[in-house]
Design an enzyme around this catalytic site. Structure first.
Site, PDB file in Angstrom:
ATOM      1  N   ASP A 135      23.968  24.973   1.210  1.00 37.82           N
ATOM      2  CA  ASP A 135      24.605  24.109   0.223  1.00 37.82           C
ATOM      3  C   ASP A 135      23.630  23.865  -0.920  1.00 37.82           C
ATOM      4  OD1 ASP A 135      26.799  22.742  -0.716  1.00 37.82           O
ATOM      5  OD2 ASP A 135      26.220  20.845   0.193  1.00 37.82           O
ATOM      6  N   HIS A 142      25.994  15.112 -10.971  1.00 37.10           N
ATOM      7  CA  HIS A 142      25.953  14.571  -9.608  1.00 37.10           C
ATOM      8  C   HIS A 142      24.521  14.214  -9.200  1.00 37.10           C
ATOM      9  CE1 HIS A 142      26.671  14.001  -5.345  1.00 37.10           C
ATOM     10  NE2 HIS A 142      25.822  14.961  -5.061  1.00 37.10           N
ATOM     11  N   ARG A 151      17.376   6.290  -6.144  1.00 40.17           N
ATOM     12  CA  ARG A 151      15.962   6.352  -6.482  1.00 40.17           C
ATOM     13  C   ARG A 151      15.720   5.587  -7.774  1.00 40.17           C
ATOM     14  NH1 ARG A 151      17.092  11.348  -3.688  1.00 40.17           N
ATOM     15  NH2 ARG A 151      17.917  12.177  -5.629  1.00 40.17           N
ATOM     16  N   GLU A 208      33.113  15.407  -0.553  1.00 37.55           N
ATOM     17  CA  GLU A 208      32.382  15.955  -1.697  1.00 37.55           C
ATOM     18  C   GLU A 208      33.206  17.109  -2.245  1.00 37.55           C
ATOM     19  OE1 GLU A 208      28.276  16.879  -0.709  1.00 37.55           O
ATOM     20  OE2 GLU A 208      27.668  14.853  -1.261  1.00 37.55           O
ATOM     21  N   GLU A 210      33.495  20.335  -3.779  1.00 40.95           N
ATOM     22  CA  GLU A 210      32.643  21.490  -4.022  1.00 40.95           C
ATOM     23  C   GLU A 210      33.497  22.759  -4.027  1.00 40.95           C
ATOM     24  OE1 GLU A 210      29.109  21.956  -1.728  1.00 40.95           O
ATOM     25  OE2 GLU A 210      28.812  19.821  -1.397  1.00 40.95           O
ATOM     26  N   LYS A 262      25.902  15.326   7.532  1.00 40.97           N
ATOM     27  CA  LYS A 262      26.694  16.421   6.963  1.00 40.97           C
ATOM     28  C   LYS A 262      27.368  17.272   8.043  1.00 40.97           C
ATOM     29  CE  LYS A 262      25.562  16.200   2.501  1.00 40.97           C
ATOM     30  NZ  LYS A 262      26.553  16.104   1.430  1.00 40.97           N
TER      31      LYS A 262
END
Lengths: 431, 431
Positions: A135, A142, A151, A208, A210, A262
């Site tokens: 991945d 994103h 962060r 998500e 994708e 995940k």
């Protein structure tokens, strides 16, 4: 060899609705169980599935160098190994056979009964046996959103992000086809302001948005794939919902990356749309500054204009379209991802799958996850039924859709649909 | 069913040297190419390889429920899927057939010619087709050493480490058998005191002393494996050299974990030693404080006393034994790793491989990587030929060895041996 299958003027003798994702110019590949309980490889035009095993056995693919049983398999891996020339030849031939001006199969009722299935008669399977799954994390928006939330808002992008298509190895055993429900996972999480973790079902299950591409055998161990050859080794793409348990991931991921947050499930759309079919929708990817190292410099446009949408359907049944995004927002292209993946000599096999990472755009309605749409719980989404959501609730269904549209031609991926079920209590655990 | 194959008093009619890793009490499983260019599954006693395909075809495994072609395959996956009862029955029968008191095969010269091979006549292959590969990080000493070097010496262990067996998904396509040379990988690295990366061959290629276990089909998607059932799903172990490019890893690994710094190669020993064969060497693992969550509480001793050694052999040929460690130093057991891996419902398949993480002990000569042995380059090792090493040089060979020894019984793994070759310049790159 020209991609004759892409001729936009071609019309099929099979009915195709004007808003169908699967006109005769698409010709995707998938694996399905037929009404006779046989597994076969097939394609789709409009709402009819075409058994390629039967088509080949009945001689319609003559002159293309294919083994007799290439489509009588439970995965596309061997066909994908045959390489781009063969994929293209088969798509071109299928386009000819189903062209309205071709009467060979059109007028053969006996053969049509063997070859054609209504969608209700088949059950789509995982199209490939996935060897390794990687991945990536290639949407700048994103990565920036996540960096802001978790962060430093002032330095949201990490120092390596603009230099390398950041990625990580994922779990292939839990990649499942559209329609398979998933379970809310158990795991350890760290409550806010606590120093010791708790154990229980995840409270922050997320989708998500994708896409993922599927490769063919590409190199020997120790050899890199040059960036400008990389697309030759990409068979096609699917929609990819990389289910994530944000709370489990947050507690586990330093220093070795996402793991159980995940690996409980990732869902894919069952029809692989070939890179050839997407060719008319090729576009430039975002400009890259700083300029990447030579091994990552792709010539020409390397992205595709694929509209993406996410629906959230609560138990009460209303469809809430909560995200509009586009594959072209990706900062790093698939060719760059594959070139980077192999620059260390990593071997790529037929059936490997590579996810793009969550595809977010610049506007708030283009963010590809609940984490971003509801900004880590601070901006709940209100659904049509009046309920609110910050993450995915039990019994919610999430649907990803994707399609390209230009000059009256529409090529799409269909959908990947999955419902989140309540957690199964692990054996021996009392809650 | 009792593990009759483990009877320490049994002697084979095949010759076994007193220091052999492969007495009749071992009976490991592997895959090899025979002198006739046939791939078969086999075992080994002393320095003779035994063709299990032929043994089965000739009727020696009668009464054990096995399909006819179970050993005539290029991987052990299907045999491993047959489950623990079958593995045990086959090992027990092999022990009987090669027992010095059994004349059936011993006196059948025609059959012996078909079944037995000298090691020089065979070429060992990868024993399983690896589906997913996971690497754990379960040595407290290693995690502490790495934390001291790269993060905070005062808080070397990260907060999650004592609560979860930290692990990450790895790349299975680049796991290779002992004897296969590897190439120094190319990649991006960040020079000291620089803010922009450079591109070139890694300057910090390292070995990692690990072991890996191989699983059978264990659960359905969504189901957890209870910790006290977990060992039933572990077929056996191999030595595992998790080659690492420290400089590539350092630049890429925040926030999603190791990627190209690991995926260029991992080398395994070719004979899988069963968990049954290791049973006499079972020992307690280190005490765990804090006490883990119930889903991680294993009853009884969960570790094994396996001596581990690493040799570094430079081009000049002298063997330098640079590390003495032991599998029993692992803080988290295999059962705990597998229970944790599945607590989120992650599906485990036959042929999945799980690495232990680098196995370091408390003394400086027990550290399982050059990174730790030479303390990030600050304490170079001096070799017998007078050269020094901080990491692995081109043309160096690294050998991992492992064995158990107790009451005169020795059960070993043989070795995993690999030479590091100079880098291959990627196509289109000029240096």
């Amino acid at each position: 060899m020209p991609i004759k299958a892409n001729d936009p003027s071609r019309v099929s003798w099979l009915p195709v609705a004007s808003d169908s994702d699967f006109p005769i110019q698409n010709i995707p590949f998938g694996v399905f169980l037929t009404r006779d309980d046989v597994i076969t490889i097939g394609t789709r035009i409009g709402d009819m599935a075409i058994d390629l095993g039967a088509l080949h056995q009945l001689g319609y693919l003559r002159d293309i160098p294919l083994t007799d049983d290439i489509f009588l398999q439970d995965s596309l891996n061997d066909f994908i190994s045959d390489g781009k020339k063969t994929w293209r030849a088969v798509r071109n031939r299928i386009a000819e056979i189903f062209d309205i001006h071709n009467e060979e199969l059109q007028k053969n009722e006996a053969h049509k009964k063997i070859i054609l299935f209504a969608l209700e008669e088949i059950e789509m399977q995982l199209p490939v046996q996935i060897g390794d799954y990687t991945d990536f994390y290639s949407s700048r928006e994103h990565a920036t959103n996540v960096g802001k939330m978790f962060r430093d808002p002032e330095n949201a992008l990490l120092p390596n992000w603009l230099h390398i298509p950041v990625g990580y190895h994922g779990r292939s055993s839990t990649i499942i086809p559209s329609g398979t429900p998933i379970r809310r996972p158990y795991g350890q999480t760290l409550p806010k302001d606590s120093k010791t973790p708790v154990f229980g079902p995840s409270q922050r299950v997320d989708f998500e948005l994708e896409m993922a591409f599927i490769t063919t055998d590409a190199n020997k161990l120790g050899e890199a794939i040059p960036v400008n050859d990389a697309e030759d080794y990409i068979f096609g793409l699917v929609l990819f919902n990389d289910w994530s348990a944000r709370d489990i991931q947050k507690w586990e991921y330093v220093p070795l990356g996402p793991f159980l947050g995940k690996s409980f499930a990732s869902s894919i759309s069952p029809w692989i749309v070939t890179l050839d079919a997407l060719e008319p929708f090729r576009v430039e990817s975002p400009e890259q500054d700083p300029k990447p190292f030579p091994y990552l410099r792709q010539e020409g446009p390397g992205s595709f204009d694929i509209e993406l949408e996410v629906d959230l359907i609560p138990e009460s049944g209303e469809t809430n379209t909560i995200c509009h995004s586009n594959f072209r927002y990706m900062y790093w292209t698939m060719a760059q991802q594959l070139a980077h993946h192999t620059i260390n000599g990593c071997k790529i096999n037929s059936g490997d799958m590579m996810g793009s990472g969550t595809i977010s755009g610049t506007t708030e309605d283009s963010y590809g996850s609940m984490l971003e749409l509801a900004w880590m719980g601070s901006k709940p989404l209100t659904l049509k039924n009046g309920e609110t959501r910050t993450f995915i609730d039990d019994l919610d269904t999430v649907v990803l859709r994707g399609y390209c549209k230009r000059d009256g031609l529409r090529i799409g991926f269909g959908e990947v649909r999955s419902q989140l079920l309540p957690p199964l209590t692990p054996k021996g655990e009392t809650r």
